[in-house]
Motif scaffolding. Structure first.
Motif, PDB file in Angstrom:
ATOM      1  N   GLN A   1       0.841  -1.185   0.000  1.00  0.00           N
ATOM      2  CA  GLN A   1       0.000   0.000   0.000  1.00  0.00           C
ATOM      3  C   GLN A   1       0.881   1.241   0.000  1.00  0.00           C
ATOM      4  OE1 GLN A   1      -2.729  -0.155   3.216  1.00  0.00           O
ATOM      5  NE2 GLN A   1      -3.792  -1.957   2.450  1.00  0.00           N
ATOM      6  N   LYS A   2       0.501   2.200  -0.831  1.00  0.00           N
ATOM      7  CA  LYS A   2       1.241   3.448  -0.882  1.00  0.00           C
ATOM      8  C   LYS A   2       0.789   4.361   0.249  1.00  0.00           C
ATOM      9  CE  LYS A   2       2.436   3.913  -5.704  1.00  0.00           C
ATOM     10  NZ  LYS A   2       2.355   4.788  -6.874  1.00  0.00           N
ATOM     11  N   VAL A   3       1.720   5.144   0.736  1.00  0.00           N
ATOM     12  CA  VAL A   3       1.406   6.112   1.772  1.00  0.00           C
ATOM     13  C   VAL A   3       0.961   7.393   1.086  1.00  0.00           C
ATOM     14  CG1 VAL A   3       2.357   7.469   3.666  1.00  0.00           C
ATOM     15  CG2 VAL A   3       3.093   5.107   3.338  1.00  0.00           C
ATOM     16  N   ASP A   4      -0.202   7.897   1.462  1.00  0.00           N
ATOM     17  CA  ASP A   4      -0.689   9.162   0.933  1.00  0.00           C
ATOM     18  C   ASP A   4      -0.116  10.274   1.812  1.00  0.00           C
ATOM     19  OD1 ASP A   4      -1.973  11.241  -0.232  1.00  0.00           O
ATOM     20  OD2 ASP A   4      -4.001  10.455   0.051  1.00  0.00           O
ATOM     21  N   TRP A   5       0.996  10.849   1.360  1.00  0.00           N
ATOM     22  CA  TRP A   5       1.717  11.835   2.159  1.00  0.00           C
ATOM     23  C   TRP A   5       0.905  13.092   2.394  1.00  0.00           C
ATOM     24  CZ3 TRP A   5       5.465  10.205   4.982  1.00  0.00           C
ATOM     25  CH2 TRP A   5       6.196   9.095   4.575  1.00  0.00           C
ATOM     26  N   LYS A   6       0.046  13.466   1.444  1.00  0.00           N
ATOM     27  CA  LYS A   6      -0.773  14.662   1.633  1.00  0.00           C
ATOM     28  C   LYS A   6      -1.766  14.463   2.775  1.00  0.00           C
ATOM     29  CE  LYS A   6      -0.450  17.309  -2.481  1.00  0.00           C
ATOM     30  NZ  LYS A   6      -1.120  18.341  -3.240  1.00  0.00           N
ATOM     31  N   LYS A   7      -2.397  13.295   2.836  1.00  0.00           N
ATOM     32  CA  LYS A   7      -3.342  13.038   3.923  1.00  0.00           C
ATOM     33  C   LYS A   7      -2.621  12.929   5.266  1.00  0.00           C
ATOM     34  CE  LYS A   7      -6.971  10.826   1.254  1.00  0.00           C
ATOM     35  NZ  LYS A   7      -7.719   9.600   1.007  1.00  0.00           N
ATOM     36  N   GLU A  45       4.951  20.304  -1.256  1.00  0.00           N
ATOM     37  CA  GLU A  45       3.782  19.583  -1.736  1.00  0.00           C
ATOM     38  C   GLU A  45       2.724  20.460  -2.376  1.00  0.00           C
ATOM     39  OE1 GLU A  45       3.165  16.276  -1.869  1.00  0.00           O
ATOM     40  OE2 GLU A  45       5.155  15.881  -1.093  1.00  0.00           O
TER      41      GLU A  45
END
Length: 101
Positions: free
Chosen positions: A4-10, A96
């Protein structure tokens, strides 16, 4: 197995939200204590760091730098948290971009 990718914005938004809300939370606690007991509890940045188990007080060899460190450590915690939240938000936006709805 799928990674699973980490959603850095969230994750960044959640972190910033917690930091932004902690300053007013400290001020609310101090106000509650003042209303209940009649005395304002002075909470400094050092008190906040000590609360999260950061015990070594920062020391500098240069006397002038140590005076600056001492001054920063004795700043009110509520103001320090808001300043830290502002700086982290600016840094996050530089890398970002602003949060989008």
């Amino acid at each position: 197995m799928d990674e699973q990718k980490v959603d850095w914005k969230k994750l960044g938004f959640l972190t910033l939200l917690i930091i932004w809300l902690s300053g007013p939370a400290v001020l609310t606690y101090q106000s509650y204590t003042w209303l209940k007991n009649g005395g304002w509890p002075p909470l400094t940045l050092w008190d906040g760091l000590h609360y999260i188990s950061y015990h070594p007080y920062p020391h500098a060899e240069w006397i002038g730098v140590q005076k600056i460190v001492d001054l920063l450590m004795m700043c009110p915690l509520s103001i320090s948290l808001l300043v830290i939240a502002s700086l982290v938000t600016c840094i996050f936006w530089m890398f970002e971009g602003p949060f989008e709805a």
